[in-house]
Design a protein around this motif. Structure first.
Motif, short mmCIF file in Angstrom:
data_model
loop_
_atom_site.label_atom_id
_atom_site.label_comp_id
_atom_site.label_asym_id
_atom_site.label_seq_id
_atom_site.Cartn_x
_atom_site.Cartn_y
_atom_site.Cartn_z
N PRO A 188 0.83 -1.21 0.00
CA PRO A 188 0.00 0.00 0.00
C PRO A 188 0.87 1.26 0.00
N SER A 189 0.29 2.35 -0.46
CA SER A 189 1.02 3.61 -0.52
C SER A 189 1.41 4.09 0.88
N THR A 190 2.53 4.78 0.95
CA THR A 190 2.97 5.37 2.22
C THR A 190 1.95 6.38 2.73
N LEU A 191 1.19 6.96 1.82
CA LEU A 191 0.21 7.98 2.21
C LEU A 191 -0.77 7.45 3.24
N TRP A 192 -1.24 6.20 3.05
CA TRP A 192 -2.25 5.67 3.96
C TRP A 192 -1.68 5.50 5.37
N GLY A 193 -0.48 4.98 5.48
CA GLY A 193 0.13 4.85 6.80
C GLY A 193 0.40 6.20 7.44
#
Length: 415
Positions: free
Chosen positions: A11-16
């Motif tokens: 998953p994208s780093t954005l979500w974390g």
């Protein structure tokens, strides 16, 4: 160059990043301008940066230790294996205390802010009644399950971000440098009030309970989780700065004495800011933001407390088992909020002391022990032993300051 399939599909780093920042930024931010009023803007800003750095390091140290265990391993599993049952018991008690007292704090805060909001609509209701009713609603969401909590949190978080951006366009427009720098202040003492701020800054950067989930989410990719922690905490730091600039640049330093004297509750600070904006439209948005900020924090903390107690007491996941866990989760915090409805600021301070153990000291000890036991680490915090030493020093200072403040030894900025 193409990434390996296993990394490219993560998953994208954005979500974390959003998970971390969303966990950090909540109702606790309302305590910062009040407790920082003695040290004021410049000294408090320096301390906020130091706290952010140390809390980021402690999270990275826990990440390092966790990567040696199966994905999803919690504080309980890792602490018991590396530090023994005795320390795990002490650490577990601190976790339960922090989550319990924060649940109480958010019941208190929700009652105060809902009462303030309804009073603007000429609907009189007591803070106790509002807090009681909202707690029942949150308890219902918790009982229905994590999926329901996730959906509600997403709604609240979206509303909170939108209203935050709109509001602070208005607040920042009204900033007065004279107020922000306290140029005409009657009292020029700042540094001596700085010590009292440390536990509140620490409590405002609590996100460590989410690290285990991110490790599973990113399939034990330490570098990806590391970036989430760095960007998420940095985003929270920036928003905190916007918040304290917007409040301290609009409310004179001496007026915070009256806010603190009334328990530092959210409704008092919101009322003071409303007097600055002179706009019914922006005042309504400020009330909406405050309600959603409290709701996000309330849901996140109470769900963590629910999961901890379910595991502790081995309640099953049936409807009746979840009902028992829900009752155990809310009964004591709710009773305390009915007896002491104005304890938001005090509760956040107590949480800072207990969080020192499980969110600062324990992660440093876990990383140290993991390095002794596991010689081949796939990912490790840079700097050798320096990060461990720095985090332990920060934790010791915070614990000492918290204890001294409870003994009324440290100076307090009050009228």
């Amino acid at each position: 160059m193409d990434l390996p399939v296993s990394i490219a599909r993560l998953p994208s780093t954005l979500w974390g990043t959003l998970i971390i920042s969303g966990t950090i930024i909540g109702a606790g931010m309302f305590s910062l301008p009040v407790v920082m009023s003695g040290a004021w803007f410049l000294w408090s800003s320096a301390l906020l940066i130091i706290t952010w750095f140390c809390m980021l390091l402690s999270g990275l140290l826990f990440l390092e230790a966790s990567l040696h265990y199966p994905a999803g391993s919690s504080f309980d599993t890792i602490t018991r294996d590396l530090l023994g049952r005795g320390w795990n018991l002490i650490n577990g008690l601190s976790v339960a205390f922090v989550l319990g007292i924060l649940t109480y704090a958010y019941i208190s805060a929700s009652g105060a802010i809902i009462q303030h909001t309804l009073s603007q609509l000429s609907l009189p209701v007591s803070a106790r009644s509002a807090g009681f009713a909202f707690t029942l609603l949150v308890a219902l969401f918790i009982w229905l399950g994590t999926a329901m909590v996730s959906r509600m949190t997403l709604i609240f978080l979206g509303a909170k971000v939108i209203t935050f951006l709109i509001i602070f366009g208005g607040l920042l427009w009204h900033i007065e440098p004279v107020k922000l720098l306290d140029s005409h202040g009657e009292e020029s003492h700042y540094l001596r009030y700085l010590w009292m701020v440390i536990p509140f800054c620490l409590a405002s950067f609590g996100y460590h309970g989410n690290i285990a989930g991110l490790i599973s989410y990113y399939q034990k990719n330490g570098s990806r989780v590391c970036r989430c922690l760095v960007f998420g905490t940095l985003l929270a730091l920036v928003i905190y700065f916007i918040w304290i600039i917007g409040t301290m640049g609009n409310i004179p330093r001496h007026e915070f004495k009256a806010i603190a004297a009334q328990g530092g509750n959210i409704d008092v600070l919101v009322a003071a800011l409303s007097g600055v904006l002179h706009s019914p439209y922006l005042n309504l948005l400020l009330d909406i933001f405050s309600n959603f900020a409290v709701a996000c924090s309330f849901l996140g903390v109470s769900l963590g407390f629910f999961d901890y107690l379910a595991d502790l007491f081995k309640f099953d996941r049936s409807a009746f088992g979840r009902l028992k866990t829900t009752v155990v989760t809310f009964i004591l915090p709710l009773a305390a909020a009915m007896i002491w409805p104005n304890g938001f600021l005090v509760a956040i301070g107590y949480a800072g002391l207990a969080a020192t153990l499980w969110a600062v000291i324990t992660p440093a000890m876990l990383a140290r022990k993991a390095r002794q036991r596991f010689t081949n680490a796939a990912w490790q915090v840079r700097g050798g032993t320096a990060p461990i030493v720095l985090v332990l020093i920060f934790g010791a200072v915070n614990a000492l300051v918290s204890i001294l403040s409870y003994w009324n030894v440290l100076p307090v900025y009050a009228g």
